[in-house]
Design an enzyme around this catalytic site. Structure first.
Site, short mmCIF file in Angstrom:
data_model
loop_
_atom_site.label_atom_id
_atom_site.label_comp_id
_atom_site.label_asym_id
_atom_site.label_seq_id
_atom_site.Cartn_x
_atom_site.Cartn_y
_atom_site.Cartn_z
N GLU A 1 0.82 -1.22 0.00
CA GLU A 1 0.00 0.00 0.00
C GLU A 1 0.85 1.27 0.00
OE1 GLU A 1 -0.56 -2.63 1.88
OE2 GLU A 1 -2.60 -3.29 1.43
N HIS B 1 -11.19 -3.68 10.19
CA HIS B 1 -11.87 -3.66 8.89
C HIS B 1 -13.07 -2.71 8.90
CE1 HIS B 1 -9.40 -6.58 7.00
NE2 HIS B 1 -10.30 -7.03 6.15
#
Lengths: 363, 335
Positions: free
Chosen positions: A62, A131
């Site tokens: 990322e 999440h």
């Protein structure tokens, strides 16, 4: 016609498609972009249409990819990067905060980074602590980033088009529960300007400030309030940074009362900023203490039983809105109209960890 | 630059040697002038001088074309100047003046000159490694024949983003040359306190990237090795990695020598100073008749005059007007 209906996910797909078609410098890259499920349908078919050099998957890097796309943007591309959850973008804060957001200012305006980073907020179905984070306040804290959180399919399309065309890095945050929501979406490539809030419903008694999924909740609450004689105005922020303070202040100046309904945490959260703007500008004109509805300051739990308590319920939203509006029955639920109480009871009998019963998980 | 050609492989021409000599002499003199005047406290930003490391900048840049790009880190003065960055704008930037290359918003650690392809330098270790790879990604997707150079130091390979960037560069076979100046220290910390005993450049090899080591204090050798790699990278062979062992003479940050602190052995320090990249090239150029003593003196005087002028202008220039920073770029005219 412009009254054609799309889901939020289809609107994102259409905006991306139109951006790729209109400008050869636009590329789309992210984990899962060419997958069979196409990031919840938001990227489906694009690889076949535009080829693997413009629409591609990426290594699980990322931070590296964010920096690589900063460099690509500096050299003439307009990349769209996607993260399937906001939480993964935390790995990229170095490149997003140190490079992307500052490049224009720290080099005296000699270059800029036209990069769009899509990220998706998870909620429910046991997503848990890593999440389901709502980090829009963190991104909004950093000068140089623009932060967008659409609530409707039309805004999802129009704001994504603006984000891609914008010469600055834009964090484009989608709530997972919005992807299946339908609404009218114009067919053309009309952009919705960044930095402009939308009055989603007009009212004179109390202002509900919201964004993204919370805008839908605010509108539902406003409907119930109407049956109780309260005219609520709903301001959908759409862009969180830069904040359209004019629209917020204009509404609160009129109503004198406000509840900021935010998806994020309370401490140093986005609602705190909105309340501060209101307090420092409209102090003498407020008719009631400005209020906020937020998540508690703790990580999201996984168990459906715990998640039900963690996220504000419809009952609590209505109660807080009534309190902000100084309604005499704010704390007396037995005096709420029977249809409202019945609707709240119906909602409470449903699972709280899915947006609706058609949502079968797992994501 | 083009007259020299990026692929001059055989015996270095007099023109090439002269160019390298000018670059190393110029960088050395600029850095020494900064050191000399720093105590005036008019240059009010950190400076990371590259005295002792000039050969890397000069040698690599001589192998590049003007449309090639470069990014760098905190110790970037040499990289910027050798790539063709404007000297006046750099000195003004260090003085925090409006005429600086970043309009006084960057300082020594944020150099930029887009006219010569210097995309930017930033001081977060490894921070521009992916940026340079991204520039190469854009070059590839846009079908350009340019290449991207990423300057980094030995500590940058300890950052995760270094490996993420090399993985991607190798995966996509991007036109990027990584130039790693290994000066053995990160601030006061020795390489062997930070990394295991394995050749640093083999990290790149492990990513499937051809990796070579060259004498980082020999500008000619650096040029020759860089030219060989640049040719391959430009020809589509994918990324390459060049490790250049070298040595910083002065303190990590600031104008002074700091040998008295004792973190570097005296014998090691003395050995490296004997390998002065400027002295070595000067001697070679005199020996091979590229310049004679009088020409060398004239060259040095010319450089001193250029540097005098850059500092004079920087000192006289106005500070930027205080006001809001250009946080956001304006929208495109077609919007």
């Amino acid at each position: 016609m412009s009254e054609r209906t799309l889901t939020f996910a289809q609107a994102i797909l259409e905006a991306t498609d139109q951006c790729l078609a209109a400008d050869p410098s636009v590329i789309l890259i992210g984990e899962g972009v060419p997958d069979p499920k196409g990031i919840f349908g938001t990227t489906s078919g694009l690889r076949d249409k535009y080829g693997p050099s413009r629409v591609s998957d990426m290594p699980v890097s990322e931070n590296g990819l964010t920096g690589i796309l900063v460099g690509a943007a500096l050299r003439g591309l307009r990349p769209i990067l996607t993260h399937q959850r906001v939480d993964f973008s935390i790995l990229s804060f170095d490149q997003l905060f140190n490079n992307a957001s500052k490049w224009h200012a720290m080099f005296g305006g000699r270059a800029s980074v036209p990069l769009t980073v899509r990220m998706i907020i998870g909620q429910g179905w046991g997503q848990g602590a890593q999440h389901a984070q709502n980090l829009h306040a963190v991104f909004s804290h950093v000068p140089g980033l623009k932060v967008v959180m659409p609530a409707t399919p039309a805004d999802a399309k129009g704001l994504l088009i603006s984000a891609v065309r914008d010469p600055n890095p834009v964090v484009f945050i989608e709530h997972r529960w919005l992807h299946g929501v339908s609404g009218p979406v114009p067919e053309g490539g009309a952009a919705v300007p960044l930095g402009q809030a939308r009055v989603a419903r007009q009212g004179k008694d109390v202002t509900l400030v919201a964004s993204s999924w919370m805008t839908l909740q605010a509108q539902r609450v406003a409907g119930w309030l109407e049956t109780m004689g309260v005219q609520a105005e709903v301001v959908d922020l759409r862009t969180l940074s830069p904040l359209d303070a004019e629209t917020v202040l204009g509404s609160v100046r009129k109503t004198g009362r406000v509840l900021v309904m935010d998806l994020g945490w309370r401490h140093c959260g986005y609602a705190a900023e909105v309340l501060a703007r209101i307090a420092e500008t409209l102090h003498g004109q407020l008719r009631a203490a400005p209020a906020r509805l937020t998540l508690p300051d703790e990580p999201a739990p996984s168990s459906p039983a715990l998640a039900r308590a963690y996220y504000p319920s419809a009952r609590r939203m209505l109660g807080e809105a009534l309190a902000a509006a100084q309604h005499p029955h704010a704390r007396d639920e037995s005096s709420w109209p029977e249809p409202v109480r019945a609707e709240l009871a119906r909602l409470e009998a449903l699972p709280a960890d899915v947006p609706d019963l058609s949502f079968k998980g797992p994501f | 630059m083009s007259a020299l050609g990026p692929s001059a492989q055989a015996r270095p021409t007099a023109a090439l040697l002269r160019r390298l000599l000018i670059d190393v002499e110029r960088i050395r003199r600029v850095e020494e002038r900064i050191a000399e005047l720093y105590a005036e406290q008019e240059m009010r930003c950190p400076v990371h001088l590259c005295i002792g490391q000039e050969a890397a900048s000069a040698g690599v840049s001589a192998a590049l074309e003007v449309h090639d790009t470069a990014v760098s880190g905190h110790r970037a003065h040499g990289h910027y100047l050798a790539k063709g960055g404007d000297l006046n704008a750099m000195i003004a930037e260090i003085y925090g003046k409006a005429t600086g290359c970043a309009s006084g918003r960057g300082g020594s650690m944020h150099l930029i000159d887009l006219k010569c392809g210097f995309l930017g330098s930033t001081p977060i270790v490894g921070g521009t490694v992916p940026v340079g790879v991204g520039a190469a990604y854009a070059m590839r997707l846009r079908g350009e024949r340019s290449i991207s150079v990423v300057y980094l130091g030995d500590a940058a390979v300890e950052e995760g983003v270094f490996h993420e960037s090399l993985n991607f560069a190798a995966l996509k076979q991007l036109p990027v040359l990584f130039v790693c100046e290994n000066n053995l220290y990160s601030v006061y910390t020795r390489l062997d306190d930070r990394q295991p005993a394995r050749p640093l450049h083999r990290l790149a090899a492990a990513h499937g990237i051809p990796a070579l080591v060259e004498d980082g204090n020999d500008a000619v050798a650096v040029y020759e090795r860089a030219a060989e790699l640049v040719d391959k990278v430009r020809g589509g062979a994918g990324p390459a990695f060049l490790e250049l062992p070298t040595y910083r003479w002065r303190e990590h940050c600031g104008p002074n020598y700091d040998q008295e602190l004792g973190y570097r052995p005296d014998a090691e320090y003395a050995d490296w100073k004997k390998l002065c990249p400027v002295e070595r090239l000067r001697e070679r150029c005199l020996r091979e008749g590229v310049v004679d003593a009088a020409e060398l003196k004239a060259l040095q005087e010319r450089l001193e005059a250029e540097i005098d002028e850059a500092f004079r202008r920087a000192k006289q220039a106005a500070y930027p007007e205080p006001g809001p920073s250009p946080v956001y770029a304006g929208n495109d005219p077609d919007e």
